[in-house]
Scaffold this motif. Structure first.
Motif, PDB file in Angstrom:
ATOM      1  N   TRP A   1      -8.394   2.031  -6.758  1.00 51.43           N
ATOM      2  CA  TRP A   1      -8.566   3.398  -7.257  1.00 51.43           C
ATOM      3  C   TRP A   1      -7.324   3.923  -7.988  1.00 51.43           C
ATOM      4  O   TRP A   1      -7.430   4.562  -9.011  1.00 51.43           O
TER       5      TRP A   1
ATOM      6  N   PRO B   1      -5.941   2.741 -12.951  1.00 49.12           N
ATOM      7  CA  PRO B   1      -5.406   3.625 -13.999  1.00 49.12           C
ATOM      8  C   PRO B   1      -3.944   3.325 -14.327  1.00 49.12           C
ATOM      9  O   PRO B   1      -3.563   3.333 -15.505  1.00 49.12           O
TER      10      PRO B   1
ATOM     11  N   ARG C   1      -3.619   0.263 -16.553  1.00 53.23           N
ATOM     12  CA  ARG C   1      -3.890   0.538 -17.964  1.00 53.23           C
ATOM     13  C   ARG C   1      -2.658   1.132 -18.658  1.00 53.23           C
ATOM     14  O   ARG C   1      -2.444   0.954 -19.832  1.00 53.23           O
ATOM     15  N   LEU C   2      -1.849   1.859 -17.867  1.00 54.72           N
ATOM     16  CA  LEU C   2      -0.610   2.417 -18.417  1.00 54.72           C
ATOM     17  C   LEU C   2       0.507   1.373 -18.451  1.00 54.72           C
ATOM     18  O   LEU C   2       1.623   1.648 -18.875  1.00 54.72           O
TER      19      LEU C   2
END
Lengths: 277, 294
Positions: free
Chosen positions: B136, B140, B143-144
Motif C-alpha cells: 500500500w 506509490p 513510482r517516485l
C-alpha cells in the motif's frame, strides 16, 4: 487529573493535529489494516484452514506451554524480588535493580545467545549435558530458558513502584501485632498490589507469547516440534505461504492485543493511565 | 516545580546487620539472589568471558571484520535515526493528545499502543507487506523512485514503528503534570508559538524527551523480529548486528557471535544507566510510576 478545555483552537494547533492524525494513520493504523487484509485474502475459510494445520496446532500448543511455565515462575520470583528490594535494606541494592532491568534493554538475540554459550555443544555445560544425553539448546528447555530471560523483569518492575509508595509501616504494624511472614505477605502486601500484579502478569504473558528473537536462536526450527507460533509464522512466510503466515499472525496479534488492551482498560477504569511497561 | 524524588513514607535505611522488623527477609532475599544469579548473572558471565576464551586478539579480530563493523554501524545508525524521528513524532502526538484533545483522541491514544501489542515477528511481516514495492505504501513510493523495503530506510521505518510508543508514553504524563497556565501566561505576555515551544515547553519536557529517546534507541539497537523481514539482509548493505550474531552461530563461530553480542550487551547496559539517571530528573510524582523498555 481534571479534564480541562482544549488550550487552543488556533490554525497552528489544527495543522499539528492533522499532522498527528496523518502520522498515526500512516505509521500505526495502516500496518494493522494490512495485517487483517492479508490474513483474509482467501476469506475466513482460508484463516481456519491455516489454523487447523497440524504444524500450526503443534506451534499453538508449544506457545501455550511456554506461557504456562514462564508466567508463573517469573510472577512468583518477581513478587519475592520486589518484596525483598522494597521492604528491606541491604548493600548493592542498586546493582540488583540494574541486573533485574537488564534483560529488558538487551537484544533478544543476545538473550538467546547466552543460553547457547552455556548449554550449547561448545558451551560451558555442553560436554557434560551431551555425556548425560540431556538436550537443552534446540529443545524445549532452551526455549523455556530464553523466554524466562526476556520476560524476567515484567512482574518485579510493575509491582515494585506500588510496594515502594506503600512504605513499610503496614507490614511493620502487622508484624508487631504478631503476624508471621505468610500472613504479612498474603494479607497485608498482596491486597495492596493486586492491580499492579495483574498488569505485570498480562505484560509478561503477552511477551512470552510473542517472543521471537530469543526463542529463534535456541530453537531447532523443527516444524511441529520446536516451533512456537512466532517461529512458525516465519517458516510459513519464508515458504511463501502468505495467507497461512498472516492468519497465524492475526490470531497471535489478537491474543497479545487483548492482553495489552485489557491492561489499558484496567488503568482507565481505575482512573489513572500509568505508563509502567 | 520540584524535581527531586521524595523518600516514600516509612522508607529509611537500616544497617544490613540489624535484624529486619518485617519477617521473611532470608526467604525473599535468598530466592531473589538465586533467581537473578541463575537467570541473569550466570548467562551474562558466559557472554562476557566467551569472546576472550581464545585470547584478546581473536576477539579483536572478530570485531575488526568488515562485515561485523558494518552490521554494528548499521544497527546503531538506524536506531539513532529512528529514535530521533520517534522523538519528533512522539512529541507531536503527545502534545496533540494532551493539549488539543481533538475529536476521537481516545482512538488516537489507543492507536499509539499498537506497536506494544503486535509481537515483533507479526510487525515484521506486516511492515514488509506494507512497504514492499507491491504494498500500500511501497507501491506509490516505488513510482517516485524511492525504495523502502530491503534497504536501510526500511530498517529505520520499522524501528520508528517499534519505538514510537516509548516516547509518547514517557512524554504524555509529564506534559499532563505541566500546568498549561505556563503556556497561557507566555501567550498573554506576547510570546509567539515558536517561542512558547522553545522557551517554555521544551526545557520542561527535555528529561522526558531524552528518556523516551533513550528507550527507543535501546530497543532499536537490539531489535530483531520486526526488522529482519523488511531488511533484505544483504551483507554489507542491510545486515543488522543481531542477524549477524545468528549467522555466526549457525557457522558455529561462537567467538565471532559472542564478540558482537558483548558489544550489544555493553551498549544496552550504558543505555540503561543513562535512562535510570535521566528518570530521576522526571517530576517526582511520575518518577515512581514510570516504566522502561518492553
Amino acid at each position: 487529573m481534571s479534564v480541562s478545555p482544549p488550550l487552543r483552537r488556533s490554525p497552528m494547533a489544527l495543522g499539528l493535529t492533522l499532522l498527528a492524525w496523518l502520522a498515526a494513520v500512516l505509521f500505526l493504523l495502516l500496518p494493522l489494516a494490512s495485517l487483517g487484509t492479508e490474513a483474509l485474502r482467501k476469506g475466513l475459510g482460508g484463516v481456519l484452514r491455516a489454523l487447523a494445520d497440524d504444524d500450526a496446532l503443534a506451534a499453538i500448543r508449544l506457545s501455550a506451554l511456554v506461557v504456562a511455565v514462564c508466567v508463573p515462575v517469573n510472577t512468583v520470583c518477581g513478587l519475592f524480588a520486589a518484596y525483598a528490594l522494597t521492604k528491606y535494606d541491604f548493600p548493592f541494592r542498586g546493582l540488583l535493580l540494574v541486573l533485574i532491568e537488564l534483560p529488558l534493554s538487551v537484544s533478544p538475540v543476545v538473550a538467546g545467545l547466552v543460553w547457547v554459550l552455556l548449554f550449547g555443544a561448545h558451551g560451558w555445560f555442553g560436554p557434560w549435558l551431551a555425556a548425560h544425553n540431556i538436550a537443552v539448546v534446540f529443545a524445549l528447555p532452551g526455549i523455556l530458558l530464553a523466554t524466562l530471560f526476556v520476560t524476567f523483569p515484567f512482574v518485579a518492575r510493575t509491582v515494585m513502584p506500588v510496594m515502594e509508595s506503600q512504605g513499610r509501616a503496614p507490614e511493620e504494624a502487622a508484624t508487631m501485632l504478631g503476624a508471621g511472614f505468610g500472613s504479612v505477605f498474603l494479607r497485608v502486601t498482596l491486597p495492596e498490589i493486586r492491580w499492579a500484579l495483574l498488569s505485570g502478569v498480562l505484560l509478561c504473558a503477552a511477551r512470552a507469547l510473542g517472543e521471537f528473537g530469543a526463542v529463534s536462536v535456541v530453537s531447532g526450527h523443527i516444524p511441529g516440534q520446536t516451533e512456537t507460533v512466532p517461529l512458525h509464522i516465519e517458516t510459513l512466510y519464508n515458504g511463501y505461504d502468505t495467507v497461512g503466515a498472516f492468519s497465524l499472525a492475526a490470531v497471535l496479534a489478537l491474543c497479545s492485543g487483548a492482553m495489552v488492551a485489557s491492561r489499558t482498560l484496567m488503568d482507565w477504569l481505575r482512573g489513572r493511565r500509568s505508563v509502567a511497561r | 516545580m520540584s524535581h527531586s524524588v521524595p523518600q516514600a513514607p516509612g522508607l529509611r535505611r537500616l544497617p544490613f546487620g540489624v535484624p529486619a522488623v518485617i519477617p521473611g527477609r532470608t526467604l525473599s532475599f535468598g530466592l531473589t539472589l538465586f533467581w537473578v544469579t541463575a537467570l541473569v548473572v550466570l548467562p551474562l558471565t558466559a557472554l562476557a568471558t566467551k569472546p576472550f576464551g581464545r585470547g584478546f586478539k581473536v576477539m579483536l579480530h572478530a570485531l575488526g571484520d568488515a562485515r561485523a563493523l558494518h552490521a554494528l554501524a548499521l544497527s546503531f545508525g538506524c536506531a539513532l535515526g529512528a529514535a530521533s524521528l520517534c522523538t519528533l513524532l512522539g512529541l507531536l502526538l503527545a502534545w496533540v493528545l494532551e493539549r488539543v484533545r481533538p475529536p476521537g483522541w481516545r482512538l488516537l491514544d489507543a492507536l499509539v499502543d499498537i506497536p506494544f501489542a503486535l509481537p515483533t515477528a507479526v510487525a515484521g511481516i506486516t511492515l514488509t507487506s506494507l512497504y514492499a514495492p507491491t504494498g500500500w505504501i511501497g507501491a506509490p513510493l516505488d513510482r517516485l523512485g524511492i525504495k523502502v523495503a530491503f534497504t536501510p530506510l526500511g530498517i529505520t521505518l520499522a524501528l520508528v514503528f517499534v519505538g514510537l510508543p516509548f516516547v509518547v508514553r514517557t512524554v504524555l504524563p509529564v506534559l499532563r503534570e505541566l500546568p498549561r497556565e505556563l503556556e497561557e501566561a507566555a501567550e498573554t505576555l506576547g510570546a509567539r508559538p515558536g517561542q512558547i515551544a522553545r522557551r517554555v515547553l521544551l526545557p520542561a519536557l527535555a528529561p522526558a524527551l531524552a528518556t523516551g529517546f533513550g528507550l527507543a534507541f535501546a530497543r532499536g539497537v537490539g531489535e530483531y523480529g520486526s526488522v529482519i523481514f523488511i531488511a533484505g539482509n544483504r551483507p554489507m548493505v542491510s545486515e543488522i548486528a543481531p542477524l549477524l550474531i545468528v549467522i555466526r552461530l549457525q557457522e558455529f563461530n561462537y567467538a565471532g557471535a559472542s564478540a558482537i553480542g558483548l558489544v550489544m550487551l555493553l551498549a544496552a547496559a550504558l543505555c540503561l544507566l543513562a535512562i535510570t539517571a535521566l528518570r530521576r530528573r522526571l517530576p517526582a510524582s511520575l518518577g515512581v510510576r514510570l516504566g522502561g523498555a518492553a
